[in-house]
Design a protein around this motif. Structure first.
Motif, PDB file in Angstrom:
ATOM      1  N   ALA A 262       0.299 -15.913   3.372  1.00  0.00           N
ATOM      2  CA  ALA A 262      -0.639 -14.354   2.858  1.00  0.00           C
ATOM      3  C   ALA A 262       0.334 -13.159   3.891  1.00  0.00           C
ATOM      4  N   SER A 263       0.708 -11.837   3.404  1.00  0.00           N
ATOM      5  CA  SER A 263       1.383 -10.935   4.373  1.00  0.00           C
ATOM      6  C   SER A 263       1.215 -10.688   5.303  1.00  0.00           C
ATOM      7  N   ALA A 264       1.070 -10.065   6.528  1.00  0.00           N
ATOM      8  CA  ALA A 264       0.202  -9.421   7.614  1.00  0.00           C
ATOM      9  C   ALA A 264      -0.523  -9.078   6.833  1.00  0.00           C
ATOM     10  N   PRO A 265      -0.006  -7.248   6.100  1.00  0.00           N
ATOM     11  CA  PRO A 265      -1.464  -6.261   5.735  1.00  0.00           C
ATOM     12  C   PRO A 265      -2.593  -7.541   4.559  1.00  0.00           C
ATOM     13  N   ARG A 266      -2.087  -8.043   4.279  1.00  0.00           N
ATOM     14  CA  ARG A 266      -3.147  -9.101   3.142  1.00  0.00           C
ATOM     15  C   ARG A 266      -3.461  -9.619   4.062  1.00  0.00           C
ATOM     16  N   TYR A 267      -2.901 -10.430   4.890  1.00  0.00           N
ATOM     17  CA  TYR A 267      -3.723 -10.901   6.273  1.00  0.00           C
ATOM     18  C   TYR A 267      -4.897 -10.150   6.742  1.00  0.00           C
ATOM     19  N   ASN A 268      -4.468  -9.215   7.639  1.00  0.00           N
ATOM     20  CA  ASN A 268      -6.148  -8.376   8.587  1.00  0.00           C
ATOM     21  C   ASN A 268      -6.203  -7.057   7.909  1.00  0.00           C
ATOM     22  N   SER A 269      -5.949  -7.677   6.110  1.00  0.00           N
ATOM     23  CA  SER A 269      -6.811  -6.322   5.608  1.00  0.00           C
ATOM     24  C   SER A 269      -8.535  -6.813   4.659  1.00  0.00           C
ATOM     25  N   TRP A 270      -9.540  -6.141   4.925  1.00  0.00           N
ATOM     26  CA  TRP A 270     -10.781  -5.744   4.972  1.00  0.00           C
ATOM     27  C   TRP A 270     -11.276  -6.376   3.532  1.00  0.00           C
ATOM     28  N   PHE A 271     -10.794  -5.945   2.881  1.00  0.00           N
ATOM     29  CA  PHE A 271     -10.750  -5.877   1.133  1.00  0.00           C
ATOM     30  C   PHE A 271     -10.409  -7.085   1.262  1.00  0.00           C
ATOM     31  N   LYS A 272     -10.869  -7.765   0.292  1.00  0.00           N
ATOM     32  CA  LYS A 272     -10.445  -8.917  -0.390  1.00  0.00           C
ATOM     33  C   LYS A 272     -11.384  -9.331  -0.513  1.00  0.00           C
ATOM     34  N   ILE A 273     -10.937 -10.277  -2.414  1.00  0.00           N
ATOM     35  CA  ILE A 273     -11.865 -11.468  -2.803  1.00  0.00           C
ATOM     36  C   ILE A 273     -11.024 -12.311  -1.849  1.00  0.00           C
ATOM     37  N   PHE A 274     -10.157 -13.065  -2.253  1.00  0.00           N
ATOM     38  CA  PHE A 274      -8.731 -14.200  -1.294  1.00  0.00           C
ATOM     39  C   PHE A 274      -8.401 -13.685  -0.623  1.00  0.00           C
ATOM     40  N   PRO A 275      -8.081 -14.169   0.515  1.00  0.00           N
ATOM     41  CA  PRO A 275      -7.102 -14.175   1.654  1.00  0.00           C
ATOM     42  C   PRO A 275      -5.989 -14.487   1.605  1.00  0.00           C
ATOM     43  N   TRP A 276      -5.315 -15.147   0.713  1.00  0.00           N
ATOM     44  CA  TRP A 276      -4.322 -15.432   0.310  1.00  0.00           C
ATOM     45  C   TRP A 276      -3.834 -14.314  -0.958  1.00  0.00           C
ATOM     46  N   GLU A 277      -2.399 -14.353  -1.021  1.00  0.00           N
ATOM     47  CA  GLU A 277      -2.389 -13.323  -2.256  1.00  0.00           C
ATOM     48  C   GLU A 277      -0.618 -13.932  -2.745  1.00  0.00           C
ATOM     49  N   GLY A 278      -0.394 -15.127  -2.556  1.00  0.00           N
ATOM     50  CA  GLY A 278       0.458 -15.989  -3.007  1.00  0.00           C
ATOM     51  C   GLY A 278       0.694 -17.440  -2.711  1.00  0.00           C
ATOM     52  N   ALA A 279       1.719 -17.923  -3.226  1.00  0.00           N
ATOM     53  CA  ALA A 279       1.608 -19.332  -3.431  1.00  0.00           C
ATOM     54  C   ALA A 279       2.687 -20.185  -2.978  1.00  0.00           C
ATOM     55  N   GLY A 280       2.926 -20.989  -2.475  1.00  0.00           N
ATOM     56  CA  GLY A 280       4.826 -21.535  -3.076  1.00  0.00           C
ATOM     57  C   GLY A 280       4.782 -22.636  -2.523  1.00  0.00           C
ATOM     58  N   ILE A 281       6.274 -23.082  -1.666  1.00  0.00           N
ATOM     59  CA  ILE A 281       5.924 -24.674  -1.324  1.00  0.00           C
ATOM     60  C   ILE A 281       7.071 -24.099  -0.214  1.00  0.00           C
ATOM     61  N   LEU A 282       6.453 -25.251   1.200  1.00  0.00           N
ATOM     62  CA  LEU A 282       7.085 -24.932   2.331  1.00  0.00           C
ATOM     63  C   LEU A 282       8.562 -25.610   2.586  1.00  0.00           C
ATOM     64  N   VAL A 283       9.741 -25.683   2.640  1.00  0.00           N
ATOM     65  CA  VAL A 283      10.999 -26.485   2.199  1.00  0.00           C
ATOM     66  C   VAL A 283      11.162 -26.715   3.493  1.00  0.00           C
ATOM     67  N   LEU A 284      10.862 -27.852   4.214  1.00  0.00           N
ATOM     68  CA  LEU A 284      11.483 -28.409   6.167  1.00  0.00           C
ATOM     69  C   LEU A 284      13.177 -29.654   5.850  1.00  0.00           C
ATOM     70  N   ALA A 285      13.318 -28.999   6.648  1.00  0.00           N
ATOM     71  CA  ALA A 285      14.835 -28.996   6.660  1.00  0.00           C
ATOM     72  C   ALA A 285      14.886 -29.323   8.599  1.00  0.00           C
ATOM     73  N   PRO A 286      15.447 -30.498   8.844  1.00  0.00           N
ATOM     74  CA  PRO A 286      15.456 -30.272  10.324  1.00  0.00           C
ATOM     75  C   PRO A 286      16.401 -28.724  11.491  1.00  0.00           C
ATOM     76  N   GLY A 287      15.101 -27.770  11.701  1.00  0.00           N
ATOM     77  CA  GLY A 287      15.305 -27.052  12.566  1.00  0.00           C
ATOM     78  C   GLY A 287      15.581 -25.942  11.851  1.00  0.00           C
ATOM     79  N   SER A 288      14.871 -25.986  10.935  1.00  0.00           N
ATOM     80  CA  SER A 288      14.119 -24.449  10.047  1.00  0.00           C
ATOM     81  C   SER A 288      13.400 -24.944   8.836  1.00  0.00           C
ATOM     82  N   VAL A 289      12.856 -23.975   9.028  1.00  0.00           N
ATOM     83  CA  VAL A 289      11.714 -24.199   7.486  1.00  0.00           C
ATOM     84  C   VAL A 289      12.001 -22.982   6.210  1.00  0.00           C
ATOM     85  N   LEU A 290      11.603 -23.462   5.757  1.00  0.00           N
ATOM     86  CA  LEU A 290      11.774 -22.663   3.720  1.00  0.00           C
ATOM     87  C   LEU A 290      10.912 -21.886   3.359  1.00  0.00           C
ATOM     88  N   PHE A 291      10.163 -20.981   3.141  1.00  0.00           N
ATOM     89  CA  PHE A 291       9.087 -20.856   1.810  1.00  0.00           C
ATOM     90  C   PHE A 291       9.675 -20.256   1.080  1.00  0.00           C
TER      91      PHE A 291
END
Length: 172
Positions: free
Chosen positions: A66-95
């Motif tokens: 969820a982006s900040a505008p979506r997360y902070n919005s009061w009018f929504k059916i679901f709080p998330w607006e998308g999906a994906g994967i978090l790729v973990l590597a030492p020292g960083s995270v890639l979405f």
């Protein structure tokens, strides 16, 4: 036909109409929930195929976004607006993900450009879902674990996702 029989028929019709009024919206909502679940699964599969070389054999975890505008919005059916994967590597995270509308969301988080913060449950307006955020200099990005069609177990699995991201983010 007797008066009692007519009353019984009217009562049965009223009962059937009442049940339809109650259950049809519920069934439509459940159908929408399962449609959204399959859509998020397709987004994750699409990210894995499209970024096959980038992901390689790195550890990755499914996430809701969820982006900040979506997360902070009061009018929504679901709080998330998308999906994906978090790729973990030492020292960083890639979405690597996509919004429900099809817009790509690809963001790399590293200690030099972001901070990681646990939020936990924030019931209204974000449902019974636990969250964590990456705070960048110009915006915030919110994530929750992928739990399937329902959000039961979100707190535990999102905390595990946060811990894994935090470990990777810290270089571990």
């Amino acid at each position: 036909m007797s008066n009692d029989a007519a009353q019984a028929i009217v009562l049965i019709i009223i009962l059937l109409v009442s049940l339809l009024v109650i259950f049809v919206p519920l069934l439509l909502f459940l159908g929408y929930v399962f449609y959204q679940t399959s859509k998020r699964k397709r987004i994750r599969e699409k990210m894995l195929v499209a970024h096959q070389q980038l992901v390689g054999n790195r550890h990755w975890l499914p996430a809701r976004y969820a982006s900040a505008p979506r997360y902070n919005s009061w009018f929504k059916i679901f709080p998330w607006e998308g999906a994906g994967i978090l790729v973990l590597a030492p020292g960083s995270v890639l979405f690597l993900g996509e919004t429900n509308g099809g817009s790509p969301v690809n963001v790399q988080f590293a200690p030099a450009n972001a901070r990681l913060k646990w939020i936990g449950k924030s019931p209204f307006p974000n449902g019974a879902v636990s969250w964590f955020e990456f705070i960048l200099t110009d915006r915030k990005e919110y994530f929750s674990s992928e739990t399937g069609a329902f959000v039961f177990g979100s707190h535990r699995s999102t905390k595990e996702l946060f811990d894994e991201a935090n470990k990777s983010f810290s270089g571990g």
